[in-house]
Design an enzyme around this catalytic site. Structure first.
Site, PDB file in Angstrom:
ATOM      1  N   LYS A  73      16.764   7.930  19.446  1.00 46.23           N
ATOM      2  CA  LYS A  73      18.216   8.430  19.318  1.00 46.23           C
ATOM      3  C   LYS A  73      19.143   9.745  19.271  1.00 46.23           C
ATOM      4  CE  LYS A  73      20.618   4.539  18.963  1.00 46.23           C
ATOM      5  NZ  LYS A  73      20.553   2.956  18.313  1.00 46.23           N
ATOM      6  N   LYS A  96      11.635  -1.037  25.311  1.00 45.72           N
ATOM      7  CA  LYS A  96      11.640  -2.101  25.215  1.00 45.72           C
ATOM      8  C   LYS A  96      13.115  -2.435  26.127  1.00 45.72           C
ATOM      9  CE  LYS A  96      15.174  -1.440  21.814  1.00 45.72           C
ATOM     10  NZ  LYS A  96      15.403  -1.420  20.281  1.00 45.72           N
ATOM     11  N   LYS A 141      19.933  -4.067  25.096  1.00 47.29           N
ATOM     12  CA  LYS A 141      21.019  -4.854  25.232  1.00 47.29           C
ATOM     13  C   LYS A 141      22.305  -3.604  25.197  1.00 47.29           C
ATOM     14  CE  LYS A 141      21.306  -5.961  19.918  1.00 47.29           C
ATOM     15  NZ  LYS A 141      21.524  -4.755  19.353  1.00 47.29           N
TER      16      LYS A 141
HETATM   17  P1  TYM Z   1      18.698  -5.183  16.818  1.00 39.14           P
HETATM   18  O1  TYM Z   1      20.193  -5.473  16.703  1.00 39.14           O
HETATM   19  O2  TYM Z   1      18.229  -3.559  17.483  1.00 39.14           O
HETATM   20  O3  TYM Z   1      18.048  -6.254  17.374  1.00 39.14           O
HETATM   21  C1  TYM Z   1      17.916  -7.707  17.090  1.00 39.14           C
HETATM   22  C2  TYM Z   1      16.916  -8.276  16.806  1.00 39.14           C
HETATM   23  O4  TYM Z   1      16.566  -8.448  18.320  1.00 39.14           O
HETATM   24  C3  TYM Z   1      15.219  -8.073  18.309  1.00 39.14           C
HETATM   25  N1  TYM Z   1      14.949  -6.789  19.455  1.00 39.14           N
HETATM   26  C4  TYM Z   1      13.613  -7.784  20.351  1.00 39.14           C
HETATM   27  N2  TYM Z   1      12.866  -8.207  20.289  1.00 39.14           N
HETATM   28  C5  TYM Z   1      11.993  -8.404  20.745  1.00 39.14           C
HETATM   29  N3  TYM Z   1      12.168  -6.980  22.399  1.00 39.14           N
HETATM   30  C6  TYM Z   1      12.792  -6.595  22.343  1.00 39.14           C
HETATM   31  N4  TYM Z   1      13.272  -6.156  23.550  1.00 39.14           N
HETATM   32  C7  TYM Z   1      14.307  -6.778  21.100  1.00 39.14           C
HETATM   33  N5  TYM Z   1      15.249  -6.189  21.249  1.00 39.14           N
HETATM   34  C8  TYM Z   1      15.297  -6.224  19.982  1.00 39.14           C
HETATM   35  C9  TYM Z   1      15.229  -6.950  17.090  1.00 39.14           C
HETATM   36  O5  TYM Z   1      13.954  -6.899  16.233  1.00 39.14           O
HETATM   37  C10 TYM Z   1      16.097  -7.318  15.978  1.00 39.14           C
HETATM   38  O6  TYM Z   1      15.252  -8.403  14.876  1.00 39.14           O
HETATM   39  N6  TYM Z   1      18.879  -2.287  13.121  1.00 39.14           N
HETATM   40  C11 TYM Z   1      18.811  -4.184  13.308  1.00 39.14           C
HETATM   41  C12 TYM Z   1      19.677  -5.192  12.802  1.00 39.14           C
HETATM   42  C13 TYM Z   1      19.362  -4.851  11.419  1.00 39.14           C
HETATM   43  C14 TYM Z   1      18.341  -5.642  10.868  1.00 39.14           C
HETATM   44  C15 TYM Z   1      19.294  -5.975   8.787  1.00 39.14           C
HETATM   45  C16 TYM Z   1      17.392  -6.382  10.490  1.00 39.14           C
HETATM   46  C17 TYM Z   1      20.290  -4.280  10.099  1.00 39.14           C
HETATM   47  N7  TYM Z   1      20.118  -4.778   9.242  1.00 39.14           N
HETATM   48  C18 TYM Z   1      17.995  -6.151   8.541  1.00 39.14           C
HETATM   49  C19 TYM Z   1      16.926  -7.487  10.311  1.00 39.14           C
HETATM   50  C20 TYM Z   1      16.920  -7.255   8.355  1.00 39.14           C
HETATM   51  C21 TYM Z   1      18.641  -3.436  14.805  1.00 39.14           C
HETATM   52  O7  TYM Z   1      19.953  -2.606  15.233  1.00 39.14           O
HETATM   53  O8  TYM Z   1      18.273  -4.524  15.854  1.00 39.14           O
END
Ligand code: TYM
Length: 324
Positions: free
Chosen positions: A114, A195, A198
């Site tokens: 990114k 993947k 969003k």
């Molecule tokens: P984020 O906001 O990108 O995604 C949120 C959660 O959704 C899962 N996810 C997916 N799972 C399956 N298929 C997909 N295409 C897909 N896209 C997203 C992600 O794995 C995630 O579980 N940095 C993290 C958020 C975060 C976090 C944390 C997570 C901040 N602090 C502490 C766990 C613990 C993020 O940007 O996820």
């Protein structure tokens, strides 16, 4: 008692991937744990690692907060909070930046994809994994339910926790990553090598949680497959048949079955039906909750107050252990 913690970043409207890989699992964890063993949050500080229009960000946060409740998270059983309303996240993030190595952050796939090498990349995108480690370690969870794409960040968190405990004393619990058996990596329907995201601009291959049935039907109907017309064309093979494999994975994660299905047309109908049935109850509850934004905001305000209480002593322990 298994304490679970996870967050989702409000950088776009929630997708089927977020639901199957994460949000739905939060609800299952809540239902399997004793009251208040689970902490689920909106990582709104993380949203600022890339440019956001403030009004759009506010609206995205409100929608996502409502969707947490619509998906079945229950404030009487899980603590729902906003990262920005719990200042300990920022404080511990700095302390962890003082333990993480640049070599570790340089290896993070998300940063490489990114922002690396782009002069206008925000500094916070680089240091983001330290904030994410703080998000986790502050709550001393034993389990972090995430999709597959967050695995590397949670593994770094484990490394930082182990190093901190070794250097300064046993302050943190070293958490375990948990990904689902199906739906851990839902791929884009148009570009199944990538993947489902969003925050992507061209979202023709994305299904959002709030998409009505006709949109789901259209997007699944146009999903990329391949030109295989053999009797066993409908079979999983991540490398040779990424589009078909993705549809099969979505079907499985949404409770459907591909038994007896031999054509892509039939597969797509089954996927549409399973996805629509999965989203319908969430959309119904969303419509009710969206009529009462003050209630949703109060749930997250109360949860954030509780999160401030729970995290204060962990932050104090970490600060003292480092000699401050
Ligand atoms: P984020 O906001 O990108 O995604 C949120 C959660 O959704 C899962 N996810 C997916 N799972 C399956 N298929 C997909 N295409 C897909 N896209 C997203 C992600 O794995 C995630 O579980 N940095 C993290 C958020 C975060 C976090 C944390 C997570 C901040 N602090 C502490 C766990 C613990 C993020 O940007 O996820």
């Amino acid at each position: 008692m298994d304490r679970n913690l996870s967050l989702i970043t409000p950088t776009g409207r929630l997708t089927l991937g977020n639901y199957l890989g994460a949000l739905r699992r939060f609800v299952a964890a809540q239902d399997d744990s004793s009251p208040y063993a689970c902490f689920f949050g909106l990582s709104d500080l993380h949203a600022l690692t890339t440019p956001q229009d403030p009004d759009v960000l506010r609206a995205t946060i409100a929608e996502m907060a409502t969707l947490f409740l619509a998906a079945g998270l229950d404030p009487a059983r899980a603590t729902l909070f906003r990262q920005s309303q719990v200042p300990a996240h920022r404080d511990l993030a700095y302390l962890l930046e003082c333990t993480a190595y640049t070599g570790e952050l340089n290896r993070m796939i998300q940063f490489k994809e990114k922002g690396r090498g782009v002069p206008s990349t925000r500094v916070s995108l680089y240091t983001y994994p330290a904030l994410m480690a703080a998000d986790i370690l502050l709550y001393r969870p034993s389990v972090v339910p995430v999709g597959d794409d967050q695995r590397q960040h949670v593994e770094l968190t484990r490394d930082l926790a182990i190093r901190f405990n070794h250097t300064y004393g046993p302050v943190f619990v070293v958490p375990e990553v948990r990904t689902p058996a199906s739906g851990a990596r839902v791929m884009d329907l148009q570009e199944p090598a990538r993947k489902m995201s969003k925050s992507i601009e061209n979202d023709s291959g994305v299904i959002r949680l709030l998409d009505p049935p006709d949109v789901v039907r259209r997007r699944v109907a146009r999903a990329v497959t391949d030109s295989d017309t053999g009797p066993d064309a409908v079979r999983p093979d991540r490398d040779a048949k990424p589009g078909v494999t993705n549809l099969l994975d979505i079907l499985d994660a949404c409770g459907g079955s591909a038994d007896g299905i031999t054509t892509y047309g039939a597969l797509k109908s089954a996927v549409t039906e399973a996805v629509v049935a999965t989203l319908e109850p969430v959309q119904k509850r969303y419509a009710e909750l969206a009529a009462d934004p003050a209630y949703v905001a109060s749930v997250f305000a109360d949860g954030s107050a509780r999160a401030r209480e729970v995290t204060a002593s962990v932050l104090a322990d970490a600060t003292a252990a480092m000699g401050l």
